[in-house]
Scaffold this motif. Sequence first.
Motif, PDB file in Angstrom:
ATOM      1  N   LEU A  67      13.821  -5.991   0.327  1.00 33.41           N
ATOM      2  CA  LEU A  67      12.501  -6.315  -0.227  1.00 33.41           C
ATOM      3  C   LEU A  67      11.474  -5.408   0.433  1.00 33.41           C
ATOM      4  CD1 LEU A  67      10.711  -8.179  -1.996  1.00 33.41           C
ATOM      5  CD2 LEU A  67      10.491  -9.664   0.012  1.00 33.41           C
ATOM      6  N   VAL A  68      10.864  -4.535  -0.363  1.00 33.21           N
ATOM      7  CA  VAL A  68       9.870  -3.602   0.155  1.00 33.21           C
ATOM      8  C   VAL A  68       8.499  -4.266   0.229  1.00 33.21           C
ATOM      9  CG1 VAL A  68       8.706  -1.393  -0.227  1.00 33.21           C
ATOM     10  CG2 VAL A  68      11.145  -1.637  -0.747  1.00 33.21           C
ATOM     11  N   SER A  69       8.158  -5.005  -0.820  1.00 33.06           N
ATOM     12  CA  SER A  69       6.868  -5.687  -0.845  1.00 33.06           C
ATOM     13  C   SER A  69       6.903  -6.853  -1.815  1.00 33.06           C
ATOM     14  CB  SER A  69       5.737  -4.724  -1.240  1.00 33.06           C
ATOM     15  OG  SER A  69       5.932  -4.249  -2.563  1.00 33.06           O
ATOM     16  N   ALA A  70       6.050  -7.848  -1.565  1.00 34.04           N
ATOM     17  CA  ALA A  70       5.890  -8.998  -2.452  1.00 34.04           C
ATOM     18  C   ALA A  70       4.401  -9.271  -2.585  1.00 34.04           C
ATOM     19  CB  ALA A  70       6.614 -10.217  -1.887  1.00 34.04           C
ATOM     20  N   ASN A  71       3.888  -9.146  -3.791  1.00 27.78           N
ATOM     21  CA  ASN A  71       2.454  -9.263  -4.014  1.00 27.78           C
ATOM     22  C   ASN A  71       2.127 -10.345  -5.032  1.00 27.78           C
ATOM     23  OD1 ASN A  71       1.821  -6.958  -2.330  1.00 27.78           O
ATOM     24  ND2 ASN A  71       2.608  -5.683  -3.990  1.00 27.78           N
ATOM     25  N   PRO A  72       1.410 -11.413  -4.615  1.00 27.31           N
ATOM     26  CA  PRO A  72       0.949 -12.411  -5.592  1.00 27.31           C
ATOM     27  C   PRO A  72      -0.121 -11.790  -6.480  1.00 27.31           C
ATOM     28  CG  PRO A  72       0.030 -12.864  -3.424  1.00 27.31           C
ATOM     29  CD  PRO A  72       1.006 -11.739  -3.243  1.00 27.31           C
ATOM     30  N   LEU A  73      -0.077 -12.078  -7.765  1.00 34.51           N
ATOM     31  CA  LEU A  73      -0.979 -11.418  -8.714  1.00 34.51           C
ATOM     32  C   LEU A  73      -2.050 -12.346  -9.274  1.00 34.51           C
ATOM     33  CD1 LEU A  73       1.671  -9.315 -10.669  1.00 34.51           C
ATOM     34  CD2 LEU A  73       0.252  -8.596  -8.734  1.00 34.51           C
ATOM     35  N   LEU A  74      -1.972 -13.653  -8.997  1.00 34.73           N
ATOM     36  CA  LEU A  74      -3.006 -14.572  -9.478  1.00 34.73           C
ATOM     37  C   LEU A  74      -4.287 -14.365  -8.671  1.00 34.73           C
ATOM     38  CD1 LEU A  74      -1.031 -17.913  -9.900  1.00 34.73           C
ATOM     39  CD2 LEU A  74      -1.811 -16.363 -11.696  1.00 34.73           C
ATOM     40  N   PRO A  75      -5.433 -14.298  -9.332  1.00 39.70           N
ATOM     41  CA  PRO A  75      -6.700 -14.129  -8.615  1.00 39.70           C
ATOM     42  C   PRO A  75      -6.946 -15.307  -7.672  1.00 39.70           C
ATOM     43  CG  PRO A  75      -6.974 -13.733 -10.966  1.00 39.70           C
ATOM     44  CD  PRO A  75      -5.610 -14.326 -10.784  1.00 39.70           C
TER      45      PRO A  75
END
Length: 322
Positions: A67-75
């Motif tokens: 896993l390189v990155s995990a980004n939540p996308l909800l404002p």
Amino acid sequence: MKKLCSVLLAFVLVFGLSTAALAADGGAFTVEVQETGVNVITVTICADAAGLKNSRMVFTYPEDLTLVSANPLLPGEAGISDLDISQKGTVSYAWAAYEAQKETPLLELTFRGVGGVIYAATLETPENGGSQSVSLKVPYRFRDVEDPQKWYYSTVYSVYDQGLMQGVGDDLFAPNNTLNRATVVTVLYRLVGCPQVSGSNPFTDVPEGAWYTDAVNWASEAGVVKGYGNGIFAPGRAVSRQELAAMFYRFWQYQGGDGQTSAGVLQDFLDGDSVSAWAVDAMAWAVEHQVIRGMTGGILEPRGGATRAQVAQILLNYQNVK
């Protein structure tokens, strides 16, 4: 959100995008997979408005997939979300108090893996027991064809994905190496689906059981190659550009194409008159149909060799001939 019903995930090989719907009674999720680097894929999970009610999902992946990155996308200002990646091999994401009117991205995960390997992952909704297997494939890449800015990058992987050209071993494609006659004939043989060969071997320098034997025998039967006389094919000899033109021209005729040409097109090149007499019609056809294009400086270089990358491009050009 009710129990998840189904998921279908397709893969993208050359910087494309794959989309699949993940349906649930209370809403629908979409999983998008994109190749974003060499041996790197990015997974984006989206949900429609109905699927954006208070909920939690857990994405489980094998530990040999990094896993390189995990980004939540909800404002953040529009609701509450919580991302947990503290446990290796698991990404947990929960959200609440979020209202949406259309499909909205939830989470973006970027992974690095081994090219050509398919990894088994699982998408779950623990609160209702929903669970669905997801396959993630990291596209195979040659160690010497890793720069998307190279002119031959997509060309090489296009012919590789079609099964027309392979590497030279050790995960190398050798794009700048000169191609030999045996390889060109084998490529054309693959292009027609490797038909059964019925005739005998007409060449004394083509041994029985070699990786190219059936291809050479087929090409001889089909009239695609003629050899050098006295039973000589010279399979290991570097193919010249005018020989390539001749092979593809005869292959075109073998497939029922019109053999008419206009030799006048060769006069547009500084060395157009240096094409051997036996190859004039073939080179004229190749130039007229843009199967073979000129080199830098307005020359054809008919007696020069062709690299593996150049032949890959010629293959794609041929497939576009109407």
